[in-house]
Design an enzyme around this catalytic site. Structure first.
Site, PDB file in Angstrom:
ATOM      1  N   CYS A   1      -6.295  59.295  -4.674  1.00  0.00           N
ATOM      2  CA  CYS A   1      -5.289  59.251  -3.614  1.00  0.00           C
ATOM      3  C   CYS A   1      -6.029  59.365  -2.287  1.00  0.00           C
ATOM      4  O   CYS A   1      -7.263  59.387  -2.267  1.00  0.00           O
ATOM      5  CB  CYS A   1      -4.197  60.305  -3.790  1.00  0.00           C
ATOM      6  SG  CYS A   1      -4.679  62.027  -3.578  1.00  0.00           S
TER       7      CYS A   1
ATOM      8  N   HIS B   1     -20.690  72.033 -15.046  1.00  0.00           N
ATOM      9  CA  HIS B   1     -20.280  73.438 -14.975  1.00  0.00           C
ATOM     10  C   HIS B   1     -18.819  73.687 -15.329  1.00  0.00           C
ATOM     11  O   HIS B   1     -18.475  74.783 -15.768  1.00  0.00           O
ATOM     12  CB  HIS B   1     -20.532  73.997 -13.582  1.00  0.00           C
ATOM     13  CG  HIS B   1     -21.980  74.153 -13.272  1.00  0.00           C
ATOM     14  ND1 HIS B   1     -22.421  74.624 -12.060  1.00  0.00           N
ATOM     15  CD2 HIS B   1     -23.093  73.911 -14.000  1.00  0.00           C
ATOM     16  CE1 HIS B   1     -23.745  74.657 -12.052  1.00  0.00           C
ATOM     17  NE2 HIS B   1     -24.179  74.216 -13.223  1.00  0.00           N
TER      18      HIS B   1
END
Length: 157
Positions: free
Chosen positions: A78, A111
């Protein structure tokens, strides 16, 4: 240990879901072709034009497809990336990471074991988006101390 549906690995089918709002439409079209050329079966959850629309209408179906395993990864786009990220992360089985550099796209996988990459179409070029998609798709989850941290994300849900 994370459920298999939350992992991206070579054993999973090469499928990707993609969604955008009007601001991300052109980048979505570009990345759909790019992913297809890389051998991904791409499910397009919209939008389908540059006509003004609401990102949530397309984020929720993408999130459902990721949660169900219909697609192994997602890409959402977006204007700023924020609306898509916020909407996607309302879903328990989704970890959407917003990136604006390839190094960040790599870290959300390494991570955070993200399964959806969110891109800010108004702030990155198609070439930069390709580099981020590549970093996201080629990075595995590091595990270890990060598994404990991910488990804490869904506590109380």
């Amino acid at each position: 240990m994370l459920p298999q549906s939350m992992k991206i690995n070579s054993d999973m089918k090469k499928s990707a879901g993609i969604a955008s709002d009007h601001a991300g439409y052109q980048m979505k079209e570009f990345l759909t072709g790019y992913l297809s050329a890389k051998g991904y079966e791409v499910s397009d959850f919209g939008c389908f034009s540059e006509e003004s629309c609401d990102y949530a209408d397309f984020a929720h179906p993408l999130a459902a497809a990721v949660e169900s395993g219909e697609v192994s990864v997602g890409v959402a786009i977006c204007g700023s990336g924020e609306g898509m990220a916020m909407t996607l992360n309302k879903h328990r089985g989704v970890r959407a990471g917003l990136a604006w550099l390839p190094q960040i796209a790599e870290l959300v996988r390494l991570h955070n074991d993200a399964n959806v990459l969110v891109l800010p179409a108004r702030f990155v070029t198609n070439d930069e988006a390709m580099a981020m998609v590549d970093a996201f798709l080629t990075t595995g989850f590091e595990g270890g101390r990060h598994e404990r941290r991910i488990a804490k994300m869904t506590e109380g849900l």
